[in-house]
Design an enzyme around this catalytic site. Structure first.
Site, mmCIF file in Angstrom:
data_model
loop_
_atom_site.group_PDB
_atom_site.id
_atom_site.type_symbol
_atom_site.label_atom_id
_atom_site.label_comp_id
_atom_site.label_asym_id
_atom_site.label_seq_id
_atom_site.Cartn_x
_atom_site.Cartn_y
_atom_site.Cartn_z
ATOM 1 N N LYS A 188 78.397 66.386 1.646
ATOM 2 C CA LYS A 188 77.336 65.458 1.232
ATOM 3 C C LYS A 188 77.935 64.454 0.257
ATOM 4 C CE LYS A 188 74.617 64.879 -1.986
ATOM 5 N NZ LYS A 188 74.661 63.410 -1.989
ATOM 6 N N GLY A 242 81.492 65.729 -9.839
ATOM 7 C CA GLY A 242 80.485 64.810 -10.365
ATOM 8 C C GLY A 242 80.357 65.002 -11.856
ATOM 9 N N SER A 243 79.229 64.632 -12.386
ATOM 10 C CA SER A 243 79.049 64.693 -13.838
ATOM 11 C C SER A 243 78.863 66.136 -14.304
ATOM 12 C CB SER A 243 77.837 63.857 -14.244
ATOM 13 O OG SER A 243 76.687 64.402 -13.652
ATOM 14 N N THR A 244 79.174 66.356 -15.559
ATOM 15 C CA THR A 244 79.007 67.694 -16.136
ATOM 16 C C THR A 244 77.532 68.100 -16.096
ATOM 17 O OG1 THR A 244 80.991 67.495 -17.481
ATOM 18 C CG2 THR A 244 79.307 69.011 -18.293
ATOM 19 N N GLY A 247 76.803 69.185 -12.685
ATOM 20 C CA GLY A 247 77.556 70.425 -12.459
ATOM 21 C C GLY A 247 76.811 71.642 -12.987
ATOM 22 N N GLU A 264 84.461 70.151 -10.489
ATOM 23 C CA GLU A 264 85.321 69.115 -11.087
ATOM 24 C C GLU A 264 84.388 68.146 -11.794
ATOM 25 O OE1 GLU A 264 88.413 69.050 -11.300
ATOM 26 O OE2 GLU A 264 89.198 70.269 -9.664
ATOM 27 N N CYS A 298 87.369 59.936 -13.730
ATOM 28 C CA CYS A 298 87.097 61.049 -14.647
ATOM 29 C C CYS A 298 88.294 61.334 -15.545
ATOM 30 C CB CYS A 298 86.737 62.278 -13.841
ATOM 31 S SG CYS A 298 87.989 62.647 -12.616
ATOM 32 N N GLU A 397 80.849 60.582 -21.992
ATOM 33 C CA GLU A 397 81.528 59.855 -20.922
ATOM 34 C C GLU A 397 80.749 58.585 -20.597
ATOM 35 O OE1 GLU A 397 81.523 61.698 -17.015
ATOM 36 O OE2 GLU A 397 83.679 61.375 -16.950
HETATM 37 P P1 NAD Z 1 76.641 62.741 -10.182
HETATM 38 O O1 NAD Z 1 76.817 64.035 -10.872
HETATM 39 O O2 NAD Z 1 75.464 61.912 -10.503
HETATM 40 O O3 NAD Z 1 76.574 62.966 -8.595
HETATM 41 C C1 NAD Z 1 77.610 63.601 -7.888
HETATM 42 C C2 NAD Z 1 77.061 64.123 -6.575
HETATM 43 O O4 NAD Z 1 76.094 65.142 -6.861
HETATM 44 C C3 NAD Z 1 76.339 63.095 -5.710
HETATM 45 O O5 NAD Z 1 76.685 63.330 -4.354
HETATM 46 C C4 NAD Z 1 74.864 63.419 -5.950
HETATM 47 O O6 NAD Z 1 74.035 63.072 -4.860
HETATM 48 C C5 NAD Z 1 74.908 64.922 -6.111
HETATM 49 N N1 NAD Z 1 73.795 65.501 -6.863
HETATM 50 C C6 NAD Z 1 72.983 64.900 -7.769
HETATM 51 N N2 NAD Z 1 72.097 65.795 -8.269
HETATM 52 C C7 NAD Z 1 72.368 66.980 -7.680
HETATM 53 C C8 NAD Z 1 71.830 68.299 -7.809
HETATM 54 N N3 NAD Z 1 70.822 68.567 -8.653
HETATM 55 N N4 NAD Z 1 72.369 69.293 -7.071
HETATM 56 C C9 NAD Z 1 73.412 69.044 -6.238
HETATM 57 N N5 NAD Z 1 73.961 67.818 -6.066
HETATM 58 C C10 NAD Z 1 73.447 66.804 -6.794
HETATM 59 O O7 NAD Z 1 78.001 61.952 -10.422
HETATM 60 P P2 NAD Z 1 78.323 60.438 -10.052
HETATM 61 O O8 NAD Z 1 77.565 59.560 -10.980
HETATM 62 O O9 NAD Z 1 78.206 60.248 -8.578
HETATM 63 O O10 NAD Z 1 79.896 60.379 -10.414
HETATM 64 C C11 NAD Z 1 80.371 60.165 -11.693
HETATM 65 C C12 NAD Z 1 80.697 61.482 -12.376
HETATM 66 O O11 NAD Z 1 81.620 62.230 -11.601
HETATM 67 C C13 NAD Z 1 81.375 61.301 -13.712
HETATM 68 O O12 NAD Z 1 80.817 62.189 -14.645
HETATM 69 C C14 NAD Z 1 82.827 61.677 -13.457
HETATM 70 O O13 NAD Z 1 83.536 62.132 -14.566
HETATM 71 C C15 NAD Z 1 82.676 62.727 -12.427
HETATM 72 N N6 NAD Z 1 83.919 62.885 -11.667
HETATM 73 C C16 NAD Z 1 84.701 63.982 -11.882
HETATM 74 C C17 NAD Z 1 85.900 64.126 -11.201
HETATM 75 C C18 NAD Z 1 86.799 65.312 -11.419
HETATM 76 O O14 NAD Z 1 87.601 65.584 -10.543
HETATM 77 N N7 NAD Z 1 86.699 66.034 -12.515
HETATM 78 C C19 NAD Z 1 86.296 63.152 -10.294
HETATM 79 C C20 NAD Z 1 85.471 62.054 -10.108
HETATM 80 C C21 NAD Z 1 84.276 61.927 -10.789
#
Ligand code: NAD
Length: 494
Positions: A188, A242-244, A247, A264, A298, A397
């Site tokens: 997804k 994605g974001s903490t 996560g 991650e 990130c 962040e």
């Molecule tokens: P986000 O957390 O908003 O979304 C990431 C994904 O999660 C999207 O596909 C979103 O649709 C999905 N999502 C949203 N709510 C959800 C839920 N309740 N349950 C399951 N899935 C859900 O992140 P973003 O804004 O797309 O990306 C930016 C963030 O990603 C930043 O915090 C960045 O640090 C992090 N990031 C981390 C790494 C790493 O490897 N550590 C790499 C890239 C980005």
């Protein structure tokens, strides 16, 4: 393998990949906006809960009823096929990726496109060469001689959830090792970058021999579909980037079914300049680091820690580089800082810039939209001074081209400031004395460290975070092993 049916025209990219077939989303389509022009450039399929249900069902069936998890040679062949097929479309993919992600085109020769495609070969090699069986020799537990061995087996169905900042890199860093390990996958992707996944789905369906159900791709603007992957008992592991904050939600949603959670997450990494470093070179590198892809990475170092007595000099050098490089059109090969992904993300960054001002910070350069760009979600590369590590802009962040500069009082103070963060993803140190550099590398609690400009990124390098930056490692053999279970088998001897 079937012959290519079409090129990757974006107007044909509005399908999901479910059970080997390209199908429309039950929810219709949603628009994709080019962050550099603000124009709608096409549509993606709007997947629904029912579409996700079908995709998970297909992945479960493919794992449970086919030989995929045991046929190492087939998996290696399919991954190489995918690498080569994507390679044949590289120019189209480059154009569409820059249009959708707004990433500077120069990055597509590396981690934004070509790197992750090439890396599929690394994971194909692992499928073939991994030590699937380890002989532990004989032992006599309870006085009975036994021959023991360990067998590595695929964990099962992977729910992969990814963000928008480096979509190909992160999608392939999950798909590659998971498929190589023998898992089946439901991906997804992020709502902002569905094409990067959907176009790959089209290539998989039309130009590779992946069996139906082994890899499924469901695009959607509905975050609930991500949650569905975390809660569904047919999914064995959620692999999330994605974001903490999200996560935490994923981890909690996965708890009732006790599935493995691989996370991650975010970062607020420190770039430490020691007092024996070439200050000007180090500050220029820190500036380049934070403005690349508009700071949407990130692992980007967003706190610059410099010797306090040379703070003014460091501010001048850093601000000079940020100003000189500026923000520009991502299709221009000379651009390093393109737009942010969306209007929403720019508002978020602008909110932090206002917060910095409210907290008493000084915007040394940037802090505004570029005067010469009336369209596109741009923000000028920005340097904030005058705040310490307790300020919110130094702790949270921002995910934009924003660097916070802070003075330190020596090596151990710099280490303490670097570690005074909920995150522990990455970091950098610049200096001359190898022993002092080594002490900093050892002292900073993060998953990666770059020394004097060193670049750790690579298919064979595990990447991930300490503390609230995540759980587990992506890439490398360690990243591959995240998708494996270990079975211990004993047979009496004689
Ligand atoms: P986000 O957390 O908003 O979304 C990431 C994904 O999660 C999207 O596909 C979103 O649709 C999905 N999502 C949203 N709510 C959800 C839920 N309740 N349950 C399951 N899935 C859900 O992140 P973003 O804004 O797309 O990306 C930016 C963030 O990603 C930043 O915090 C960045 O640090 C992090 N990031 C981390 C790494 C790493 O490897 N550590 C790499 C890239 C980005």
């Amino acid at each position: 393998m079937t012959a290519p049916q079409s090129t990757l025209r974006p107007d044909t990219a509005s399908e999901l990949l479910v059970d080997g077939r390209l199908v429309p989303g039950a929810g219709g389509v949603f628009d994709i906006v080019n962050p550099a022009t603000e124009e709608t450039i096409g549509q993606a399929a709007q997947g629904t809960v029912d579409d996700m249900d079908a995709a998970i069902g297909a992945a479960r069936r493919a794992f449970d009823t086919t030989d995929w998890s045991r046929d190492h040679a087939l998996r290696a062949r399919c991954l190489r096929q995918l690498r080569d097929a994507l390679g044949a479309h590289i120019d189209e993919l480059r154009e569409l990726t820059v249009a959708e992600v707004g990433c500077p085109v120069f990055l597509t020769s590396g981690p934004q496109l070509e790197g992750p495609i090439t890396d599929l070969g690394y994971f194909a090699d692992l499928a073939e060469n991994y030590a699937w069986v380890t002989d532990l020799g004989e032992a006599t537990p309870m006085g009975i001689p036994n021959r023991r061995e360990l067998r590595a087996e695929a964990i099962g169905v992977v729910g992969a959830i990814t963000p928008w900042n480096f979509p190909h890199q992160i999608n392939f860093a999950k798909i590659g090792p998971a498929l190589a390990a023998g898992c089946t996958v439901v991906l997804k992707p992020a709502p902002d970058t569905p094409w990067c996944a959907a176009l790959v789905g089209r290539v998989i369906a039309e130009e590779t021999d992946f069996p139906p159900g082994v890899i499924n791709i469901v695009t959607s603007t509905d975050h609930a579909l991500g949650e569905q992957l975390a809660t569904d008992p047919r999914v064995d592991i959620v692999s999330f980037t994605g974001s903490t904050e999200t996560g935490r939600k994923v981890m909690s949603a996965a708890a009732p079914t006790l599935k493995k959670v691989f996370l991650e997450l975010g970062g607020k990494s420190a770039f430490i300049v020691l007092d024996d470093a070439d200050l000007s070179a180090a500050c220029s590198m820190a500036a380049i680091n934070v403005l690349t892809h508009a700071g949407q990475g990130c692992a980007i170092t967003t706190r610059l820690l410099v010797p306090r007595e040379r703070l003014d000099e460091a501010i001048a050098a850093t601000a000079g580089t940020l100003r000189a490089l500026g923000a520009g059109d991502p299709t221009d090969p000379g651009t390093m800082c393109g737009p942010l992904i969306s209007a929403r993300q720019r508002e978020r960054v602008e909110g932090y810039l206002q917060l910095a001002r409210d907290e008493g910070g000084v915007i040394e350069t940037g802090g505004v939209r570029p005067a010469d760009r009336s369209t596109g979600f741009y923000i000028e590369p920005t340097l904030i001074s005058g705040l310490d590590n307790s300020s919110r802009v130094a702790r949270e962040e921002i995910f934009g081209p924003v660097l916070v500069i802070i003075g330190h009082d020596g090596d151990s103070d710099a280490i303490d400031i670097a570690n005074d963060s909920p995150y522990g993803l990455s970091g950098a140190v610049w200096g001359t004395d190898p022993d002092r550099i080594d002490a900093v590398v050892n002292g900073v609690r993060t998953g990666t460290m770059g020394v004097n400009g060193g670049i750790w990124y690579g298919a064979d390098v595990p990447f991930g975070g300490y503390k609230q930056s995540g759980i587990g490692r992506e890439m490398g053999v360690a990243g591959f092993a995240e998708y494996l279970e270990t079975k211990a088998v004993a047979t009496p001897v004689g």
